[in-house]
Scaffold this motif. Structure first.
Motif, PDB file in Angstrom:
ATOM      1  N   VAL A 288       0.828  -1.164   0.023  1.00 16.48           N
ATOM      2  CA  VAL A 288       0.091   0.089   0.021  1.00 16.48           C
ATOM      3  C   VAL A 288       0.773   1.055   0.096  1.00 16.48           C
ATOM      4  CG1 VAL A 288      -1.777   1.139   1.217  1.00 16.48           C
ATOM      5  CG2 VAL A 288      -1.788  -1.307   1.209  1.00 16.48           C
ATOM      6  N   GLN A 289       0.530   2.271  -0.922  1.00 18.04           N
ATOM      7  CA  GLN A 289       1.306   3.496  -0.819  1.00 18.04           C
ATOM      8  C   GLN A 289       0.248   4.562  -0.800  1.00 18.04           C
ATOM      9  OE1 GLN A 289       2.761   2.730  -4.838  1.00 18.04           O
ATOM     10  NE2 GLN A 289       4.750   3.409  -4.000  1.00 18.04           N
ATOM     11  N   LEU A 290       0.729   5.786  -0.302  1.00 12.76           N
ATOM     12  CA  LEU A 290      -0.058   7.072  -0.320  1.00 12.76           C
ATOM     13  C   LEU A 290       0.920   7.981  -1.352  1.00 12.76           C
ATOM     14  CD1 LEU A 290      -2.134   9.014   0.699  1.00 12.76           C
ATOM     15  CD2 LEU A 290      -0.742   9.645   2.512  1.00 12.76           C
ATOM     16  N   MET A 291       0.242   8.288  -2.399  1.00 14.64           N
ATOM     17  CA  MET A 291       0.866   9.250  -3.334  1.00 14.64           C
ATOM     18  C   MET A 291       0.258  10.326  -3.450  1.00 14.64           C
ATOM     19  SD  MET A 291       1.366   8.096  -7.163  1.00 14.64           S
ATOM     20  CE  MET A 291      -0.238   7.774  -7.524  1.00 14.64           C
ATOM     21  N   VAL A 292       1.238  11.557  -3.087  1.00 11.20           N
ATOM     22  CA  VAL A 292       0.610  12.739  -2.839  1.00 11.20           C
ATOM     23  C   VAL A 292       1.377  13.651  -4.001  1.00 11.20           C
ATOM     24  CG1 VAL A 292       0.865  14.948  -1.351  1.00 11.20           C
ATOM     25  CG2 VAL A 292       0.414  12.719  -0.303  1.00 11.20           C
ATOM     26  N   SER A 293       0.489  14.524  -4.771  1.00  8.52           N
ATOM     27  CA  SER A 293       0.824  15.210  -5.634  1.00  8.52           C
ATOM     28  C   SER A 293       0.811  16.844  -5.200  1.00  8.52           C
ATOM     29  CB  SER A 293       0.074  15.139  -7.037  1.00  8.52           C
ATOM     30  OG  SER A 293       0.635  16.021  -7.987  1.00  8.52           O
ATOM     31  N   ASP A 294       2.007  17.262  -4.950  1.00  4.19           N
ATOM     32  CA  ASP A 294       1.974  18.792  -4.081  1.00  4.19           C
ATOM     33  C   ASP A 294       1.849  19.674  -5.505  1.00  4.19           C
ATOM     34  OD1 ASP A 294       2.644  17.835  -1.491  1.00  4.19           O
ATOM     35  OD2 ASP A 294       4.972  17.850  -2.239  1.00  4.19           O
ATOM     36  N   PRO A 295       1.235  20.855  -5.043  1.00  3.91           N
ATOM     37  CA  PRO A 295       1.011  21.838  -5.843  1.00  3.91           C
ATOM     38  C   PRO A 295       2.432  22.278  -6.723  1.00  3.91           C
ATOM     39  CG  PRO A 295       0.294  22.677  -3.813  1.00  3.91           C
ATOM     40  CD  PRO A 295       1.263  21.408  -3.769  1.00  3.91           C
ATOM     41  N   CYS A 296       2.279  22.313  -8.082  1.00  2.46           N
ATOM     42  CA  CYS A 296       3.165  22.556  -8.961  1.00  2.46           C
ATOM     43  C   CYS A 296       4.085  21.459  -9.243  1.00  2.46           C
ATOM     44  CB  CYS A 296       4.035  23.904  -8.743  1.00  2.46           C
ATOM     45  SG  CYS A 296       3.049  25.269  -8.581  1.00  2.46           S
TER      46      CYS A 296
END
Length: 143
Positions: free
Chosen positions: A1-9
């Motif tokens: 299991v992964q938590l993938m976060v796409s930060d601003p820009c």
């Protein structure tokens, strides 16, 4: 299991496969993911390249899938949606072009056999192949 976060820009991910062996990947967004916030980009049929068939059969199956679409699928998701795909599919997450919003996705993966892993050279090679195939697909869509 992964938590993938796409930060601003955040910039585009490189093209990659989750596993070179059979498996399933499930993406479940925790936040809305419109096209400008990191939609998933998929190369249809690219999982065919990893099958244990003759080389020409694999190429034919891949090109038949890829060229049956005019554009590259950009998968936008809402919280509670799910995207399930073959772990061998070439894919990437597009750039988050928003300066004020973050997106988050849970990624679950099930491998049917022990993952063979992929070294740095192989990962880089598949990234280049993904770039080349994506460009060819865009060009084909213009014809």
């Amino acid at each position: 299991v992964q938590l993938m976060v796409s930060d601003p820009c955040a910039v585009d991910q490189f093209w990659h496969v989750d596993n070179a062996a059979s498996g399933v990947t499930l993406m479940v967004p925790l936040t809305p993911i419109p096209e400008d916030m990191g939609a998933a980009l998929l190369l249809p049929g690219s999982h065919q390249l990893f099958k244990q068939e003759r080389f020409l059969y694999r190429i034919h199956a891949f090109l038949a899938s890829l060229l049956s679409t005019d554009s590259q699928p950009a998968v936008t998701l809402a919280p509670g949606d799910a995207l399930i795909y073959d772990s061998r599919l070439l894919h990437r997450i597009a750039a988050n072009r928003r300066y004020d919003r973050t997106s988050a996705v849970l990624v679950f993966r099930y491998d049917f056999e022990r993952p063979p892993g992929m070294g740095l050279v192989a990962a880089q090679m598949w990234s280049w192949i993904g770039n080349l195939l994506s460009g060819l697909h865009r060009f084909y869509g213009l014809l």
